[in-house]
Write a protein that holds these residues in place. Structure first.
Motif, short mmCIF file in Angstrom:
data_model
loop_
_atom_site.label_atom_id
_atom_site.label_comp_id
_atom_site.label_asym_id
_atom_site.label_seq_id
_atom_site.Cartn_x
_atom_site.Cartn_y
_atom_site.Cartn_z
N THR A 80 -12.07 51.23 -32.89
CA THR A 80 -12.35 52.58 -32.42
C THR A 80 -11.19 53.09 -31.57
O THR A 80 -10.51 52.31 -30.92
N ASP A 81 -11.00 54.40 -31.57
CA ASP A 81 -9.95 55.00 -30.74
C ASP A 81 -10.55 55.68 -29.51
O ASP A 81 -9.87 56.45 -28.82
N THR A 82 -11.82 55.39 -29.21
CA THR A 82 -12.49 56.06 -28.09
C THR A 82 -12.46 55.26 -26.79
O THR A 82 -12.66 55.82 -25.72
N VAL A 83 -12.24 53.94 -26.88
CA VAL A 83 -12.27 53.10 -25.68
C VAL A 83 -11.04 53.36 -24.83
O VAL A 83 -9.91 53.21 -25.28
N GLN A 84 -11.27 53.73 -23.59
CA GLN A 84 -10.19 54.04 -22.66
C GLN A 84 -10.03 52.98 -21.58
O GLN A 84 -8.94 52.85 -21.00
N LYS A 85 -11.11 52.22 -21.29
CA LYS A 85 -11.06 51.29 -20.17
C LYS A 85 -11.82 50.01 -20.50
O LYS A 85 -12.85 50.05 -21.18
N ALA A 86 -11.30 48.89 -20.00
CA ALA A 86 -11.97 47.60 -20.16
C ALA A 86 -12.08 46.92 -18.80
O ALA A 86 -11.11 46.88 -18.03
N LEU A 87 -13.25 46.40 -18.49
CA LEU A 87 -13.49 45.66 -17.26
C LEU A 87 -13.45 44.18 -17.54
O LEU A 87 -14.06 43.70 -18.50
N VAL A 88 -12.74 43.42 -16.70
CA VAL A 88 -12.64 41.98 -16.87
C VAL A 88 -12.83 41.31 -15.51
O VAL A 88 -12.71 41.95 -14.47
N ASP A 89 -13.12 40.01 -15.53
CA ASP A 89 -13.24 39.29 -14.25
C ASP A 89 -11.90 38.69 -13.86
O ASP A 89 -10.88 38.88 -14.55
N GLN A 90 -11.89 37.94 -12.80
CA GLN A 90 -10.63 37.42 -12.25
C GLN A 90 -10.02 36.29 -13.07
O GLN A 90 -8.91 35.85 -12.79
N GLY A 91 -10.76 35.83 -14.10
CA GLY A 91 -10.19 34.82 -14.98
C GLY A 91 -9.10 35.38 -15.87
O GLY A 91 -8.27 34.64 -16.40
N PHE A 92 -9.10 36.69 -16.04
CA PHE A 92 -8.06 37.35 -16.83
C PHE A 92 -6.93 37.77 -15.90
O PHE A 92 -7.16 38.22 -14.78
N LYS A 93 -5.71 37.63 -16.37
CA LYS A 93 -4.54 37.87 -15.52
C LYS A 93 -3.78 39.13 -15.96
O LYS A 93 -4.22 39.87 -16.84
N ASN A 94 -2.61 39.32 -15.34
CA ASN A 94 -1.81 40.52 -15.60
C ASN A 94 -1.38 40.64 -17.06
O ASN A 94 -1.08 41.74 -17.53
N THR A 95 -1.34 39.51 -17.75
CA THR A 95 -0.96 39.55 -19.17
C THR A 95 -1.92 40.43 -19.96
O THR A 95 -1.50 41.20 -20.85
N VAL A 96 -3.20 40.35 -19.65
CA VAL A 96 -4.20 41.15 -20.34
C VAL A 96 -4.06 42.62 -19.94
O VAL A 96 -4.21 43.52 -20.77
#
Length: 275
Positions: free
Chosen positions: A177-193
């Motif tokens: 989809t081209d509608t997703v503007q934002k994704a929420l992640v926890d602290q297990g994900f780093k700056n790479t994501v």
């Protein structure tokens, strides 16, 4: 159902009506060379898949009053490989969102991963060990909307870092989809994501845990992905990874969540914990 006694996992007439057009259209596009319609009702094939999803049984332990495992496998793998399982899932997801007064596709998703033990016989080349959680097996990543509905799923070796799962999920979300503007992640994900999100046009926000919190504390908005993981655990085939191919494990998620959504749309329910 050919006069057999129904199982709790069987499709009701109302739930079958939701997916029957997709299956019928698929059959029309895949006629047999001989023109034979096939020995087994498509509804019974799907019932067998849902029975296995709910109970976790092996192929050879499907009840004898359901179609034989060879026939069920044939359709399961065909639908996995050509994306029919995801077509059914996405159509149901759009209907659930519409019923809730939301547009077909979301603007916000939440990402999370879960490491699962792999069963004996799962190829070692597709598994690994999650060093942090001490789990040998596979890592399942989900992207869900604010209703907890699955937008994307990936299955990797448990040794894969959350960054790899996060990037793969973002790629799938962007492709879907081209509608997703934002994704929420926890602290297990780093700056790479976060950086990968910028590349695919999705702003990634790392939701920080309150240092004063102890134990499990649901985080606003992002908690829905934890809820979806919990729902998947009620489908015993998904409690452990039994599948030889990661793509098969992903297909199992689509079928499980499709079952949940079909029940929501028809107002039916089952005693998940007691059965």
């Amino acid at each position: 159902m050919s006069g057999r006694k129904p199982y709790k996992s069987d499709l009701s007439d109302e739930r079958w009506a939701l997916i029957e057009p997709v299956i019928t259209a698929w059959k029309a596009r895949h006629p047999s060379v001989s023109g034979h319609e096939g020995r087994y009702e498509m509804r019974e094939i799907v019932n067998a898949l849902l029975y296995q999803s709910r109970t976790g049984c092996q192929w050879d332990y499907l009840p004898h009053d359901l179609p034989p495992s060879g026939a069920v496998k044939y359709y399961f793998y065909k639908w996995r490989d050509d994306g029919t399982d995801q077509v059914i899932h996405d159509l149901l997801r759009w209907q659930v969102r519409e019923k809730k007064g939301r547009p077909a596709d979301p603007s916000l998703v939440a990402l999370d991963t879960q490491s699962l033990h792999a069963a004996a016989g799962v190829p070692a080349k597709t598994t690994g060990r999650d060093a942090a959680k001490k789990v040998p097996g596979r890592k399942r990543g989900l992207a869900v909307d604010v209703l907890g509905l699955v937008i994307a799923v990936v299955v990797l070796a448990a040794s894969a870092h959350d960054n790899a799962a996060g990037a793969a999920l973002l790629d799938k979300v962007a492709a879907e989809t081209d509608t997703v503007q934002k994704a929420l992640v926890d602290q297990g994900f780093k700056n790479t994501v976060v950086a990968h999100g910028e590349q695919v046009g999705i702003a990634v926000e790392v939701v920080e845990r309150n240092p004063a919190d102890t134990g499990f504390t649901p985080q606003p908005k992002r908690w829905v992905v934890e809820q979806t993981n919990g729902i998947l655990m009620l489908h015993r085939r998904l409690v452990r990874d039994y599948e030889h191919r990661p793509a098969t494990a992903e297909s199992r998620v689509y079928w499980a969540i499709s079952d949940v959504m079909a029940r929501r749309l028809t107002g039916s329910s089952t005693s998940w914990r007691g059965a």
